[in-house]
Design an enzyme around this catalytic site. Structure first.
Site, mmCIF file in Angstrom:
data_model
loop_
_atom_site.group_PDB
_atom_site.id
_atom_site.type_symbol
_atom_site.label_atom_id
_atom_site.label_comp_id
_atom_site.label_asym_id
_atom_site.label_seq_id
_atom_site.Cartn_x
_atom_site.Cartn_y
_atom_site.Cartn_z
ATOM 1 N N CYS A 10 14.437 10.642 5.911
ATOM 2 C CA CYS A 10 14.369 10.173 7.235
ATOM 3 C C CYS A 10 15.963 10.049 7.946
ATOM 4 O O CYS A 10 16.352 10.272 9.168
ATOM 5 C CB CYS A 10 14.115 8.715 7.630
ATOM 6 S SG CYS A 10 14.719 7.551 6.421
ATOM 7 N N LYS B 40 0.920 -1.102 -0.076
ATOM 8 C CA LYS B 40 -0.051 -0.069 0.061
ATOM 9 C C LYS B 40 0.880 1.388 0.045
ATOM 10 O O LYS B 40 1.454 1.532 0.865
ATOM 11 C CB LYS B 40 -0.818 0.162 1.062
ATOM 12 C CG LYS B 40 -1.961 1.094 0.937
ATOM 13 C CD LYS B 40 -2.228 1.824 2.466
ATOM 14 C CE LYS B 40 -1.274 3.010 2.859
ATOM 15 N NZ LYS B 40 -1.486 4.231 2.025
ATOM 16 N N GLU C 7 11.099 0.714 9.413
ATOM 17 C CA GLU C 7 12.027 1.794 9.085
ATOM 18 C C GLU C 7 11.235 3.171 9.699
ATOM 19 O O GLU C 7 10.354 3.532 8.950
ATOM 20 C CB GLU C 7 12.200 1.691 7.788
ATOM 21 C CG GLU C 7 13.123 0.372 7.275
ATOM 22 C CD GLU C 7 14.707 0.416 7.822
ATOM 23 O OE1 GLU C 7 14.920 1.461 8.421
ATOM 24 O OE2 GLU C 7 15.241 -0.369 7.465
ATOM 25 N N GLU D 227 12.015 15.520 14.541
ATOM 26 C CA GLU D 227 12.215 15.822 13.171
ATOM 27 C C GLU D 227 11.881 16.561 12.305
ATOM 28 O O GLU D 227 10.633 16.967 12.557
ATOM 29 C CB GLU D 227 11.682 14.172 12.592
ATOM 30 C CG GLU D 227 12.127 13.678 11.313
ATOM 31 C CD GLU D 227 11.458 12.271 10.904
ATOM 32 O OE1 GLU D 227 10.328 12.122 11.323
ATOM 33 O OE2 GLU D 227 12.401 11.502 10.027
ATOM 34 N N GLY E 256 8.053 4.745 7.477
ATOM 35 C CA GLY E 256 7.016 5.808 7.869
ATOM 36 C C GLY E 256 7.336 6.421 9.064
ATOM 37 O O GLY E 256 8.366 6.113 9.655
HETATM 38 P P1 NAP Z 1 3.561 8.248 7.827
HETATM 39 O O1 NAP Z 1 2.401 9.107 8.232
HETATM 40 O O2 NAP Z 1 3.717 7.060 8.816
HETATM 41 O O3 NAP Z 1 2.824 7.640 6.711
HETATM 42 C C1 NAP Z 1 3.567 6.494 5.984
HETATM 43 C C2 NAP Z 1 2.662 5.378 5.328
HETATM 44 O O4 NAP Z 1 1.948 4.873 6.636
HETATM 45 C C3 NAP Z 1 1.750 6.086 4.271
HETATM 46 O O5 NAP Z 1 1.362 5.126 3.244
HETATM 47 C C4 NAP Z 1 0.446 6.215 5.157
HETATM 48 O O6 NAP Z 1 -0.753 5.947 4.533
HETATM 49 C C5 NAP Z 1 0.458 4.978 6.033
HETATM 50 N N1 NAP Z 1 -0.458 5.057 7.334
HETATM 51 C C6 NAP Z 1 -0.653 6.288 7.791
HETATM 52 N N2 NAP Z 1 -1.234 5.798 9.190
HETATM 53 C C7 NAP Z 1 -1.599 4.598 8.991
HETATM 54 C C8 NAP Z 1 -2.012 3.723 10.226
HETATM 55 N N3 NAP Z 1 -2.791 4.069 10.977
HETATM 56 N N4 NAP Z 1 -2.012 2.363 9.852
HETATM 57 C C9 NAP Z 1 -1.058 1.902 8.758
HETATM 58 N N5 NAP Z 1 -0.490 2.631 7.870
HETATM 59 C C10 NAP Z 1 -0.801 4.183 7.888
HETATM 60 O O7 NAP Z 1 4.769 9.068 7.393
HETATM 61 P P2 NAP Z 1 4.735 9.830 6.630
HETATM 62 O O8 NAP Z 1 4.794 11.225 7.355
HETATM 63 O O9 NAP Z 1 4.226 9.957 5.191
HETATM 64 O O10 NAP Z 1 6.259 9.812 6.145
HETATM 65 C C11 NAP Z 1 7.336 10.466 6.921
HETATM 66 C C12 NAP Z 1 7.978 9.528 7.996
HETATM 67 O O11 NAP Z 1 8.553 8.317 7.331
HETATM 68 C C13 NAP Z 1 9.446 10.202 8.529
HETATM 69 O O12 NAP Z 1 9.216 10.074 9.929
HETATM 70 C C14 NAP Z 1 10.502 9.750 8.117
HETATM 71 O O13 NAP Z 1 11.398 9.475 8.909
HETATM 72 C C15 NAP Z 1 10.152 8.260 7.757
HETATM 73 N N6 NAP Z 1 10.873 7.435 6.862
HETATM 74 C C16 NAP Z 1 11.531 6.519 7.357
HETATM 75 C C17 NAP Z 1 12.376 5.797 6.390
HETATM 76 C C18 NAP Z 1 13.154 4.754 7.062
HETATM 77 O O14 NAP Z 1 14.046 4.002 6.280
HETATM 78 N N7 NAP Z 1 13.557 4.479 8.237
HETATM 79 C C19 NAP Z 1 12.533 6.134 5.312
HETATM 80 C C20 NAP Z 1 11.699 7.229 4.666
HETATM 81 C C21 NAP Z 1 10.814 7.693 5.722
HETATM 82 P P3 NAP Z 1 -1.828 7.457 3.780
HETATM 83 O O15 NAP Z 1 -1.525 7.170 2.483
HETATM 84 O O16 NAP Z 1 -3.005 7.341 4.531
HETATM 85 O O17 NAP Z 1 -0.995 8.581 4.390
#
Ligand code: NAP
Length: 467
Positions: free
Chosen positions: A270, A161, A236, A370, A214
């Site tokens: 990230c 997804k 991650e 962050e 995420g």
């Molecule tokens: P996010 O809000 O956690 O969203 C990431 C994904 O999770 C999206 O597909 C989102 O779907 C989904 N999601 C949201 N709520 C959910 C729930 N309750 N249950 C299951 N899935 C859910 O993160 P973001 O703000 O888009 O991305 C930025 C974050 O990702 C930052 O914290 C960054 O550090 C982290 N990141 C980490 C890495 C790593 O490798 N460690 C790499 C890249 C990014 P929707 O489509 O509905 O939003």
């Protein structure tokens, strides 16, 4: 493959607010059907020999490369990142497929000497089953292939997804996987909101593993929800990377690497440097040179070849950045450049000009959370011990960077920083052949390298007796 129903997801270009494409949202029934199909396909895909799976993965990588320009353009339109970065991300994405096409051939077991002449012991490795992935918008191609490639290489089937902001890259990559000969139910996508689909994934008896990239709060929710069916998880999550400049560092080189680490994808990564810690004797020199370099960066539409900094993904991301910058300035940070914005809320685009702040300190939110934007906050330190204490004073432990040519300083920092990825005179350490992942609340498990296929494998131990 699924045919989608229900309302649409409207994908917009974050640089202009224009609609790029409408994508059908999958219903709950369809998501469950995809999981059932993935589960059924597992019994076929997992039995295909590893050399054939490897060949199909190589086909997939080649077809992606043949379509590189188109994929990069799709990515820039839905995510906003500069086209040159999108082209780089396609290469980064295929590097994971190439690496795991090779690793598919190296899933070895072992024999163990038995404690009886009449026994033999064999340990073998087996694919875990159906894998469900949730990916973010900031690297729409690479975060997907970094999960799909090892899963498919191991013999698992895969349902992903993508984020609602960036489903188009994923759709294209999955279509190309099918064109490459990977069976339709071995790799599938489903579109919809994370909270709805995430729950369907965690509730499903068919899914044996959840892999997520995420934010930390969503990761924690997925871990909790996975407990009921005792699923494996790889997480991650967020980061809050320190970047330390020691007194002896090559300042010009450190500035160029800081630009690389901090401003890629408009700071929406990230692993990007989030707290810049500079020795007090070189902080002015570093800050002035960084400001000079930052002022050369061009902000604009990613489709324009000269653009270095694209838009922020959405209003929520933009507001978080503005709040952090205002909070820092109100508490005494010195603004060296930036704090400028080009925003049209009605159209829906948000550009943040790269910003350098000096004299930031621990009281400021920017040092605690962050940022996910092109903001470089600089603080100074007197001793290495102090630098390490500041660097480690976070719940995150993803990436850290330091710059020094003194091996004693470097060894001390390497041994004392609590982070999963460390760049020593290196602002861009990520690659397909290395283990990527965080400590503490930055995650569980590793992706990439030989470590990255392990989470998709179960260990089976066989004891043969009465010989
Ligand atoms: P996010 O809000 O956690 O969203 C990431 C994904 O999770 C999206 O597909 C989102 O779907 C989904 N999601 C949201 N709520 C959910 C729930 N309750 N249950 C299951 N899935 C859910 O993160 P973001 O703000 O888009 O991305 C930025 C974050 O990702 C930052 O914290 C960054 O550090 C982290 N990141 C980490 C890495 C790593 O490798 N460690 C790499 C890249 C990014 P929707 O489509 O509905 O939003």
């Amino acid at each position: 493959m699924l045919t989608a129903t229900s309302e649409n997801i409207i994908v917009k270009n974050p640089a202009t607010g224009e609609v790029v494409q409408e994508v059908r949202r999958h219903s709950k029934e369809e998501v469950n059907k995809a999981l059932e199909n993935g589960h059924k396909e597992f019994s076929r895909w997992s039995r295909i020999n590893a050399h054939e799976r490897s060949r199909l993965l190589r086909n997939w990588s080649n077809i992606i490369q043949e379509n590189k320009a188109e994929i990069a353009e799709i990515m820039t339109r839905e995510n906003g990142k500069p086209l040159k970065e999108s082209l780089g991300e396609v290469n980064y994405a295929t590097s994971y497929i190439d690496w795991y096409a090779e690793e598919a051939l190296r899933i070895y077991g072992r024999t163990i000497p038995a404690n009886s002449e009449s026994k033999r012991i064999i340990v073998s490795r087996h694919p875990i089953g159906l894998v469900a992935a949730v990916t973010p918008w900031n690297f729409p191609a690479a975060m997907m292939t970094r999960k799909a490639a090892p899963a498919l290489a191991a013999g698992c089937t895969f349902v992903v997804k993508p984020a609602v902001e960036t489903p188009l890259t994923t759709i294209k990559l999955v279509e190309l996987a099918h064109e490459a000969g990977i069976p339709e139910d071995a790799i599938q996508y489903v579109n919809g909101s994370g909270s709805v689909i995430g729950k369907l994934f965690t509730d499903s008896q068919y899914v044996r593993k959840i892999t997520f990239t995420g934010s930390t709060p969503v990761g924690k929710a997925l871990i909790k929800d996975s407990a009921d069916t005792v699923k494996h998880v790889t997480m991650e999550l967020g980061g809050h990377a320190p970047l330390i400049i020691a007194e002896d560092a090559d300042i010009d080189f450190a500035v160029s690497q800081t630009i690389l680490s901090k401003f890629r994808n408009a700071g929406q990564t990230c692993v990007c440097a989030n707290r810049i810690l500079v020795h007090e004797n070189v902080v002015d020199d570093f800050a002035n040179k960084l400001t000079e370099a930052v002022n050369q960066l061009k902000v604009g539409n990613g489709l324009d070849e000269s653009t270095d900094i694209g838009p922020i993904i959405n209003e929520k991301g933009y507001e978080k950045i503005v709040e952090q910058v205002n909070d820092a300035i109100n508490k005494g940070a010195e603004l060296l450049t930036g704090n400028q914005y080009e925003v049209n809320k009605e159209q829906g685009y948000y550009f943040v000009y790269p910003t350098v702040l000096k004299n930031v300190d621990e009281r400021m939110v920017i040092m605690q959370e962050e940022t996910f934007g092109p903001i470089a906050p600089i603080t100074s330190f007197k001793t290495l011990e102090e630098a390490v204490e500041i660097a480690n004073s976070t719940l995150y432990g993803l990436a850290a960077y330091f710059f020094t040519n003194d091996y004693k300083v470097g060894t001390y920092l390497h041994e004392n920083l609590d982070f999963g990825i460390i760049g020593w005179n290196d602002g861009a350490p990520s690659a397909a052949h290395v283990p990527f992942g965080g400590m503490k609340e930055s995650g569980l498990g590793r992706e990439g390298g030989i470590e990255g296929i392990e989470p998709y494998l179960e260990t089976k131990y066989l004891s043969i007796g009465n010989l």
